[in-house]
Enzyme design. Structure first.
Site, short mmCIF file in Angstrom:
data_model
loop_
_atom_site.label_atom_id
_atom_site.label_comp_id
_atom_site.label_asym_id
_atom_site.label_seq_id
_atom_site.Cartn_x
_atom_site.Cartn_y
_atom_site.Cartn_z
N GLY A 116 -88.72 25.03 -21.08
CA GLY A 116 -90.35 24.58 -20.95
C GLY A 116 -90.93 25.46 -20.21
O GLY A 116 -92.29 25.93 -20.12
N HIS A 118 -91.47 25.95 -16.95
CA HIS A 118 -92.34 25.51 -15.75
C HIS A 118 -91.64 25.80 -14.36
O HIS A 118 -92.22 25.33 -13.32
CB HIS A 118 -92.54 24.02 -15.93
CG HIS A 118 -93.58 23.65 -17.01
ND1 HIS A 118 -93.44 24.04 -18.13
CD2 HIS A 118 -95.11 23.24 -16.78
CE1 HIS A 118 -94.76 23.78 -18.96
NE2 HIS A 118 -95.44 23.17 -17.99
N ASP A 119 -90.61 26.36 -14.29
CA ASP A 119 -89.86 26.68 -13.31
C ASP A 119 -90.96 27.23 -12.25
O ASP A 119 -91.50 28.17 -12.46
CB ASP A 119 -88.80 27.33 -13.14
CG ASP A 119 -87.79 27.68 -12.01
OD1 ASP A 119 -86.75 26.81 -12.02
OD2 ASP A 119 -88.26 28.21 -11.01
N GLY A 186 -85.60 20.22 -20.89
CA GLY A 186 -84.39 21.09 -20.31
C GLY A 186 -84.17 21.03 -18.93
O GLY A 186 -83.03 20.69 -18.39
N GLY A 187 -85.41 21.64 -18.19
CA GLY A 187 -85.15 21.95 -16.80
C GLY A 187 -85.75 20.54 -15.94
O GLY A 187 -85.02 19.95 -14.90
N ASN A 479 -86.58 20.25 -8.58
CA ASN A 479 -87.60 20.44 -9.45
C ASN A 479 -88.50 21.15 -8.97
O ASN A 479 -89.53 21.62 -9.72
CB ASN A 479 -88.00 19.39 -10.33
CG ASN A 479 -87.11 19.12 -11.43
OD1 ASN A 479 -86.24 19.78 -12.00
ND2 ASN A 479 -87.45 17.80 -12.28
N TYR A 480 -88.73 20.87 -7.67
CA TYR A 480 -90.01 21.93 -7.13
C TYR A 480 -89.28 23.25 -6.44
O TYR A 480 -89.41 23.35 -5.23
CB TYR A 480 -90.67 21.14 -5.85
CG TYR A 480 -91.58 20.03 -6.53
CD1 TYR A 480 -91.82 19.72 -7.51
CD2 TYR A 480 -92.08 19.25 -5.37
CE1 TYR A 480 -92.71 18.70 -8.20
CE2 TYR A 480 -93.05 18.08 -5.61
CZ TYR A 480 -93.19 17.92 -7.10
OH TYR A 480 -94.13 16.82 -7.54
C1 LIG Z 1 -97.49 21.98 -14.05
C2 LIG Z 1 -96.12 21.37 -13.81
C3 LIG Z 1 -96.34 20.22 -13.51
C4 LIG Z 1 -95.04 19.57 -13.01
N1 LIG Z 1 -94.93 18.19 -12.81
C5 LIG Z 1 -93.72 17.67 -12.15
C6 LIG Z 1 -93.67 16.07 -12.24
O1 LIG Z 1 -94.61 15.30 -12.60
N2 LIG Z 1 -92.33 15.67 -12.17
C7 LIG Z 1 -91.26 16.38 -12.06
O2 LIG Z 1 -90.11 15.95 -11.56
N3 LIG Z 1 -91.54 17.82 -11.80
C8 LIG Z 1 -92.72 18.21 -12.24
N4 LIG Z 1 -92.74 19.89 -12.36
C9 LIG Z 1 -91.56 20.50 -12.19
C10 LIG Z 1 -90.86 20.37 -13.35
O3 LIG Z 1 -89.90 19.33 -13.48
C11 LIG Z 1 -89.58 21.72 -13.21
O4 LIG Z 1 -90.02 23.07 -13.13
C12 LIG Z 1 -88.55 21.58 -14.54
O5 LIG Z 1 -87.57 22.36 -13.99
C13 LIG Z 1 -89.27 22.21 -15.57
O6 LIG Z 1 -88.54 22.29 -16.91
P1 LIG Z 1 -88.74 23.36 -18.08
O7 LIG Z 1 -87.77 23.09 -18.92
O8 LIG Z 1 -90.35 23.28 -18.11
O9 LIG Z 1 -88.47 24.64 -16.77
P2 LIG Z 1 -87.80 26.01 -17.25
O10 LIG Z 1 -88.57 26.84 -16.46
O11 LIG Z 1 -87.48 26.31 -18.71
O12 LIG Z 1 -86.33 25.64 -16.61
C14 LIG Z 1 -86.36 25.25 -15.13
C15 LIG Z 1 -84.75 25.39 -14.87
O13 LIG Z 1 -84.01 24.66 -15.75
C16 LIG Z 1 -83.07 25.58 -16.36
N5 LIG Z 1 -82.97 24.96 -17.83
C17 LIG Z 1 -83.91 24.82 -18.61
N6 LIG Z 1 -83.67 24.54 -19.83
C18 LIG Z 1 -82.25 24.43 -19.81
C19 LIG Z 1 -81.25 23.87 -20.56
N7 LIG Z 1 -81.34 23.39 -21.77
N8 LIG Z 1 -79.87 23.66 -20.28
C20 LIG Z 1 -79.68 24.13 -18.87
N9 LIG Z 1 -80.62 24.63 -17.97
C21 LIG Z 1 -81.88 24.76 -18.47
C22 LIG Z 1 -83.69 26.84 -16.17
O14 LIG Z 1 -82.65 27.89 -16.37
C23 LIG Z 1 -84.12 26.91 -14.91
O15 LIG Z 1 -83.32 26.89 -13.90
C24 LIG Z 1 -94.05 20.19 -12.77
C25 LIG Z 1 -94.14 21.54 -13.12
C26 LIG Z 1 -95.21 22.28 -13.26
C27 LIG Z 1 -95.50 23.71 -13.62
#
Ligand SMILES: Cc1cc2nc3c(=O)[nH]c(=O)nc-3n(C[C@H](O)[C@H](O)[C@H](O)COP(=O)(O)OP(=O)(O)OC[C@H]3O[C@@H](n4cnc5c(N)ncnc54)[C@H](O)[C@@H]3O)c2cc1C
Ligand SMILES: *[C@@H]1O[C@H](CO)[C@@H](O)[C@H](O)[C@H]1NC(C)=O
Ligand SMILES: *[C@@H]1O[C@H](CO)[C@@H](O)[C@H](O)[C@H]1NC(C)=O
Ligand SMILES: *[C@@H]1O[C@H](CO)[C@@H](O)[C@H](O)[C@H]1NC(C)=O
Ligand SMILES: *[C@@H]1O[C@H](CO)[C@@H](O)[C@H](O)[C@H]1NC(C)=O
Length: 536
Positions: A116, A118-119, A186-187, A479-480
Site C-alpha cells: 500500500g 504507507h510506510d 502487506g505492510g 508499523n510507525y
Molecule cells: C495514513 C496512514 C494511516 C495509518 N493508520 C494506521 C493504523 O490505524 N493502524 C496501524 O497499525 N498502522 C497505521 N499506519 C501504518 C501502517 O500500518 C504501516 O505503514 C504499514 O506498514 C503500511 O502497509 P502498506 O502495505 O500500506 O505499506 P508499504 O509501504 O507498502 O510497506 C510497509 C513495509 O512492509 C513491507 N511490505 C509491504 N508489502 C509486503 C509484502 N507483500 N510482503 C512482505 N513485505 C511487505 C514493505 O517492504 C515495507 O517494509 C498508517 C499509515 C498511514 C500512512
C-alpha cells in the site's frame, strides 16, 4: 484462493541452483548492467500464460513515473532528489514474484516490496543503494466466507477494500485493523496492525490463521509448509525481512448491527487537563466494547492571540447509544457525554466516520485508492506505562504550544491487548501498557529545509516526553516506522545495528526473529534499513 504450484517453478529452482556461482559473484558490475541482466532473467523466466513484460516498468516507459507516484503516501519522498528504482515490477501473477526474487538474487539487485506504500519512512519504495520495486498493488483479491468466518486477503488489497468486502457478505462481521482505508494489507498485517477494535479483538495479527508467501528460494509456501516459526515471524515481525507475503487468511470477527460513535472536544479553558487526566485512569480499563482515542493538538484560543490545547475524544462503541451512555455514566462521567453526542450507525459506516468522511458518504468510498489527504509527514511512537501527573500534563501542553507541532494521539490499550501473551506474536507491547502515543507532524512544502525543520520539532517533543514514557528499552511500534531509532547498512555491523531498533520494536522477541531470519534467509537477501539481521 488455493495454493497452486505452477510447474514453471521447477524451472526457476533449477535455474537458481545452476547459477549459484553467478549469485555469489553478484554485487559486481554497474547498477545498469545488473538491471539489464535482471530484466533478461525476468523475460527468460516468463511463463507463456502469464507474460511478465506487461508488468515491467523502467524509466523509459511512459507510465513509469505515474506508477511510482501512485503509491507514494508521504510526499517527503516525492521529490526529484528522492532515489528512484531502476525497475518497477507490478506483479500480475505469483510467478512474477517468484521470478523477481530468483532473478534479483542472481544479479545482486536490492529488492523493495511495496503493497500500500504507507510506510512512514518510505522504505518500501526508496533506497540509498540501487534497487527495484516489487509492487503488489495488482494482487488485491479478497475472498470472504461468512459461513466459516474467514477470508483470504491478498497483500495488495487495501483495508477499505477488506472492510467493504466483509460487510458486503455480512452485516455482523468486521475486522480489527487500521483506521486509514488506503493502508495496504502487506505492510499493515505483517507489521502488527491495530485499530479501534483492538481492546476487544486485539491486533490484526491476533486474527491471522494462514498465509501464502514466497521465500528466498522462490518457493510458494503456506502456513503448513513454512512452519510455525516463519508463520510467527510474518505476523508482526514485518514481512520484508522474511519473504514476499502474497496473502493472509484472517478470522473475521463479530460486530453488532448497530454501533455508536462520538466525538467530544475540550480545550484547556474547558478543563481539558482534568478530563485528560481522568482519561488516563479509565481508558485502558473501560468495557472492551469501548475504544476512546484521544488526540491533542494546538489550536487558536478564545483570546485573539492566545493558543490553547484541544483534546479530541473520538470513540467507537460496539453497541447502541443507550448502553454506551450507561457505561460512560458509571466509568467516565467527567467527559459529560450526552445522548446528542452519540451517533448510531453500521460498523462499516463507522469506518468512514473514523477516517473523517462526512456522515452520509456512500460506503463505496472505501474502495477508492486515492487518499483523502496527502502531505509531507513524520511520525514517531511511544508507550506509556504509568499515569502522567497533572503537572506533567501541564508541562507537555506548554511545550506543545511552544513548538506548535506535532499533534499527539493516545490510543488506549487494556482489554484483549493485555491478555495476549507478549510472545504470542512478534509484537511485544501487551500487558502493562496503558496507551501508545503517536507523534504526528504534517507539512505542505517541498524541500529538505522544510523537512528538517518539521522533523526536528517532532524530535524535540519526543525528547521532552522521555520522563513519561517506557524506558530500557524506549519501546516503539514497527508499523510507525521511524528511522531515528537506527538504520541498518547491512554490512559487517548488521547484527549490532539491527539490535538497536530491533529491541525497541520487538523487545525479547527480537532474538527469536533473528534466529528465524538466520535460518530462512542466511544470505540476508530480504533486507532494508530496518530489517531483521542475521546472526554474525
Ligand atoms: C495514513 C496512514 C494511516 C495509518 N493508520 C494506521 C493504523 O490505524 N493502524 C496501524 O497499525 N498502522 C497505521 N499506519 C501504518 C501502517 O500500518 C504501516 O505503514 C504499514 O506498514 C503500511 O502497509 P502498506 O502495505 O500500506 O505499506 P508499504 O509501504 O507498502 O510497506 C510497509 C513495509 O512492509 C513491507 N511490505 C509491504 N508489502 C509486503 C509484502 N507483500 N510482503 C512482505 N513485505 C511487505 C514493505 O517492504 C515495507 O517494509 C498508517 C499509515 C498511514 C500512512
Ligand atoms: C516498458 O518498455 C519495455 C521496453 O520498451 C517493454 O518491453 C515493456 O513491455 C514496457 N512495459 C509496459 C508495462 O508497457
Ligand atoms: C509528486 O511529484 C510529481 C513530480 O513533481 C508531481 O507531478 C505530483 O503532483 C506529485 N504528487 C503529489 C501528490 O503531489
Ligand atoms: C471546569 O471546572 C470548574 C471547577 O471544577 C467548574 O466549575 C467548571 O464548570 C468546569 N468547566 C467545564 C466547561 O466543565
Ligand atoms: C489562528 O490565529 C492566527 C493569528 O494569530 C491566524 O492567522 C489563523 O488564521 C488562525 N487560525 C484559525 C484556524 O483560525
Amino acid at each position: 484462493m488455493t495454493v497452486s504450484r505452477p510447474i514453471f517453478l521447477l524451472s526457476l529452482l533449477f535455474l537458481l541452483s545452476v547459477s549459484w556461482e553467478a549469485a555469489s559473484a553478484s554485487g559486481s558490475g554497474s547498477a545498469h548492467g545488473r538491471r539489464e541482466k535482471f530484466l533478461q532473467c525476468l523475460l527468460h523466466n516468463s511463463h507463456p500464460s502469464h507474460p511478465i513484460s506487461t508488468a515491467i516498468y523502467t524509466p523509459n516507459n511512459a507510465s513509469y513515473s505515474s506508477v511510482l507516484q501512485s503509491y507514494i503516501r508521504n510526499l517527503r519522498f516525492n521529490m526529484s532528489t528522492t532515489p528512484k528504482p531502476l525497475v518497477i515490477l507490478t506483479a500480475l501473477h505469483e510467478s512474477h514474484v517468484q521470478a523477481a526474487i530468483v532473478c534479483a538474487r542472481m544479479h545482486g539487485l536490492q529488492m523493495k516490496i511495496r503493497s500500500g506504500g504507507h510506510d512512514y519512512e518510505g522504505i518500501s519504495y526508496v533506497s540509498e543503494v540501487p534497487f527495484f520495486i516489487l509492487d503488489m498493488f495488482n494482487q488485491r483479491k479478497i475472498n470472504v466466507d461468512a459461513q466459516t468466518e474467514t477470508a483470504w486477503v491478498q497483500a495488495g488489497a487495501t483495508l477499505g477494500e477488506v472492510y467493504y468486502r466483509i460487510a458486503e457478505k455480512s452485516k455482523v462481521h468486521g475486522f480489527p485493523a487500521g483506521v486509514c482505508p488506503t493502508v495496504g494489507v502487506g505492510g499493515h498485517f505483517s507489521g502488527g496492525g491495530y485499530g479501534n477494535m483492538m481492546r476487544k479483538y486485539g491486533l490484526s495479527v491476533d486474527n491471522i490463521i494462514d498465509a501464502q508467501m514466497v521465500d528466498v528460494n522462490g518457493r510458494l509456501l503456506d502456513r503448513k509448509s513454512m512452519g510455525e516459526d516463519l508463520f510467527w515471524a510474518i505476523t508482526g515481525g514485518g514481512g520484508a525481512s522474511f519473504g514476499v507475503v502474497l496473502a493472509y487468511k484472517i478470522k473475521i470477527v463479530r460486530v453488532p448491527e448497530v454501533v455508536t460513535v462520538f466525538l467530544v472536544r475540550r480545550t484547556l479553558e474547558q478543563n481539558a487537563t482534568d478530563v485528560v487526566y481522568r482519561w488516563q485512569q479509565v481508558a485502558h480499563k473501560l468495557d472492551e466494547d469501548l475504544f476512546i482515542r484521544l488526540v491533542l493538538d494546538v489550536v487558536n484560543g478564545s483570546q485573539s492571540d492566545g493558543k490553547t490545547i484541544r483534546a479530541t475524544f473520538r470513540a467507537l462503541f460496539l453497541g447502541d447509544s443507550a448502553r454506551l451512555l450507561s457505561v460512560m455514566k458509571s466509568s467516565f462521567p467527567e467527559l459529560g457525554l450526552v445522548q446528542s453526542d452519540c451517533i448510531e450507525m453500521t460498523w462499516l459506516e463507522s469506518v468512514l466516520y473514523w477516517t473523517e468522511f462526512p456522515i452520509g458518504t456512500p460506503t463505496n468510498a472505501l474502495l477508492s485508492r486515492t487518499p483523502q489527504v496527502l502531505t509531507h509527514l513524520k511520525r514517531k511512537s511511544d508507550y506509556v506505562k504509568k499515569l502522567i501527573p497533572k503537572a506533567g500534563l501541564e508541562g507537555i501542553w506548554k511545550k506543545m504550544m511552544e513548538l506548535q507541532v506535532p499533534a499527539l494521539t493516545f490510543n488506549p490499550y487494556g482489554g484483549k491487548m493485555g491478555q495476549v501473551p507478549a510472545t504470542a506474536t512478534p509484537f511485544p507491547h501487551r500487558a502493562g501498557n496503558l496507551w501508545k502515543i503517536q507523534y504526528a507532524t504534517n507539512w505542505n512544502q517541498d524541500g529538505k529545509e522544510q523537512a528538517n525543520h518539521h522533523i526536528e520539532l517532532t524530535r524535540k517533543l519526543y525528547n521532552y516526553m522521555t520522563p513519561f514514557v517506557s524506558k530500557n528499552p524506549r519501546e516503539a511500534f514497527l508499523n510507525y516506522r521511524d528511522l531515528d531509532l537506527g538504520i541498518n547498512h547491512n554490512g559487517k555491523e548488521s547484527y549490532l545495528e539491527g539490535k538497536v531498533y530491533g529491541i525497541k520494536y520487538f523487545k525479547g522477541n527480537f532474538k527469536r526473529l533473528v534466529q528465524i531470519k538466520t535460518k530462512v534467509d542466511p544470505g540476508n537477501f530480504f533486507r532494508n534499513e530496518q530489517s531483521i539481521p542475521v546472526f554474525p
